[in-house]
Design a protein around this motif. Structure first.
Motif, PDB file in Angstrom:
ATOM      1  N   ASN A 132       2.977  -7.296 -16.646  1.00  0.00           N
ATOM      2  CA  ASN A 132       1.716  -6.620 -16.327  1.00  0.00           C
ATOM      3  C   ASN A 132       1.931  -5.559 -15.253  1.00  0.00           C
ATOM      4  O   ASN A 132       1.411  -4.445 -15.364  1.00  0.00           O
ATOM      5  N   SER A 168      -6.519  -9.687 -11.603  1.00  0.00           N
ATOM      6  CA  SER A 168      -7.035 -10.403 -12.775  1.00  0.00           C
ATOM      7  C   SER A 168      -6.112 -10.242 -13.973  1.00  0.00           C
ATOM      8  O   SER A 168      -5.830 -11.212 -14.694  1.00  0.00           O
ATOM      9  N   MET A 169      -5.592  -9.032 -14.189  1.00  0.00           N
ATOM     10  CA  MET A 169      -4.689  -8.814 -15.317  1.00  0.00           C
ATOM     11  C   MET A 169      -3.360  -9.524 -15.098  1.00  0.00           C
ATOM     12  O   MET A 169      -2.742 -10.012 -16.060  1.00  0.00           O
ATOM     13  N   VAL A 172      -4.051 -13.187 -15.943  1.00  0.00           N
ATOM     14  CA  VAL A 172      -4.265 -13.355 -17.383  1.00  0.00           C
ATOM     15  C   VAL A 172      -2.949 -13.216 -18.150  1.00  0.00           C
ATOM     16  O   VAL A 172      -2.632 -14.035 -19.028  1.00  0.00           O
ATOM     17  N   VAL A 176      -1.085 -15.878 -20.535  1.00  0.00           N
ATOM     18  CA  VAL A 176      -0.834 -15.525 -21.935  1.00  0.00           C
ATOM     19  C   VAL A 176       0.640 -15.713 -22.293  1.00  0.00           C
ATOM     20  O   VAL A 176       0.971 -16.150 -23.403  1.00  0.00           O
ATOM     21  N   VAL A 211      -9.140 -12.283 -28.509  1.00  0.00           N
ATOM     22  CA  VAL A 211      -8.779 -12.788 -27.183  1.00  0.00           C
ATOM     23  C   VAL A 211      -8.510 -11.622 -26.232  1.00  0.00           C
ATOM     24  O   VAL A 211      -8.947 -11.634 -25.073  1.00  0.00           O
ATOM     25  N   ALA A 212      -7.786 -10.598 -26.706  1.00  0.00           N
ATOM     26  CA  ALA A 212      -7.493  -9.435 -25.877  1.00  0.00           C
ATOM     27  C   ALA A 212      -8.771  -8.737 -25.451  1.00  0.00           C
ATOM     28  O   ALA A 212      -8.889  -8.260 -24.311  1.00  0.00           O
ATOM     29  N   ILE A 214     -11.627 -10.163 -25.003  1.00  0.00           N
ATOM     30  CA  ILE A 214     -12.334 -11.015 -24.040  1.00  0.00           C
ATOM     31  C   ILE A 214     -11.692 -10.922 -22.660  1.00  0.00           C
ATOM     32  O   ILE A 214     -12.387 -10.818 -21.642  1.00  0.00           O
ATOM     33  N   ILE A 215     -10.350 -10.950 -22.623  1.00  0.00           N
ATOM     34  CA  ILE A 215      -9.665 -10.992 -21.330  1.00  0.00           C
ATOM     35  C   ILE A 215      -9.446  -9.616 -20.725  1.00  0.00           C
ATOM     36  O   ILE A 215      -9.103  -9.509 -19.544  1.00  0.00           O
ATOM     37  N   THR A 216      -9.641  -8.546 -21.504  1.00  0.00           N
ATOM     38  CA  THR A 216      -9.439  -7.204 -20.971  1.00  0.00           C
ATOM     39  C   THR A 216     -10.541  -6.881 -19.977  1.00  0.00           C
ATOM     40  O   THR A 216     -11.726  -6.984 -20.298  1.00  0.00           O
ATOM     41  N   PRO A 217     -10.156  -6.494 -18.743  1.00  0.00           N
ATOM     42  CA  PRO A 217     -11.181  -6.224 -17.725  1.00  0.00           C
ATOM     43  C   PRO A 217     -11.985  -4.960 -17.998  1.00  0.00           C
ATOM     44  O   PRO A 217     -13.057  -4.778 -17.447  1.00  0.00           O
TER      45      PRO A 217
END
Length: 248
Positions: A132, A168-169, A172, A176, A211-212, A214-217
């Motif tokens: 990330n 956050s990323m 996550v 993942v 899922v991406a 949902i989790i993408t800020p």
């Protein structure tokens, strides 16, 4: 032979374990807080074209200027970032304490397998965090931070938005990247096969996109693609890992 411990004895041991873990996080967090310049030189590095990822990609020169809009925001961001760094630095000790707590209840072969699982999960979490920091977050910042609908409209990015997105990323992506470890464990238990994963590859791709999303800020398609791509690659790697696990 030692006496069997009661429930309350186990609870006391667990409480002492949790206290030691919390103290380790706080101590490393204090150290990270004291090293403010070094800490934020790492955190803020992706906002400039001097960052290694941009140099390797040959990106045009740019510099994102961050601003602060709240009286206490900079201090609270400093505290939160230092605690996250403390958690990362203390994580090997935290894993050691957890293993020491549960190992008396495991057989010797179970202890060896637990060490393998925990070690692999820890390494993959670090790999996800680094992926990330060096790939996903820089590409997201470069695209969204410099995107303009018109030259007359300047981007005013806040420090809180930048740091919150990074932390956050990172969390996550670290979680993942546990996908291969989870798949290997399920394959070892006979609950998952490489044939099943290959058959439902298209379904998995749709699930990965969901899922991406949902989790993408952020809500843009570019960030969605940047987050979804490594997850899909992890899925393909997991198929190979499950296949190897089945053979052995």
């Amino acid at each position: 032979m030692s006496e069997a411990q009661t429930f309350w004895d186990h609870l006391d041991v667990l409480r002492a374990t949790l206290i030691r873990m919390a103290v380790a996080v706080v101590l490393f967090g204090i150290a990270a807080f004291a090293l403010k310049e070094q800490l934020f030189s790492i955190v803020l590095a992706p906002r400039s074209s001097d960052f290694i990822t941009y140099r390797l990609l040959g990106a045009d020169a740019f510099q994102l200027h961050l601003m602060n809009t709240g009286l206490t925001e900079q201090f609270m961001i400093h505290v939160r970032t230092a605690l996250y760094a403390g958690l990362l630095l203390a994580s090997p000790y935290i894993l050691y304490e957890l293993f020491r707590f549960v190992s008396p209840a495991l057989y010797a072969n179970e202890q060896r397998y637990a060490v393998w699982i925990v070690g692999a999960a820890y390494i993959m979490f670090l790999v996800g965090t680094l992926a990330n920091y060096f790939v996903v977050f820089p590409l997201t910042v470069r695209f969204l931070g410099t995107y303009q609908v018109s030259p007359d409209v300047a981007n005013m990015l806040t420090l809180q938005s930048y740091v919150d997105t990074l932390l956050s990323m990172s969390l996550v992506m670290g979680v993942v990247f546990e996908l291969p470890v989870v798949c290997a464990l399920l394959g070892r238990m006979g609950l998952l096969t490489d044939g099943l994963m290959s058959t439902y590859r298209r379904h998995a791709l749709v699930a990965i996109l969901i899922v991406a999303a949902i989790i993408t800020p952020t809500t843009d398609v570019f960030t969605l693609f940047v987050v979804a791509l490594p997850i899909y690659l992890l899925y393909e790697v997991s198929i190979g890992i499950v296949r190897i696990t089945k053979r052995h």
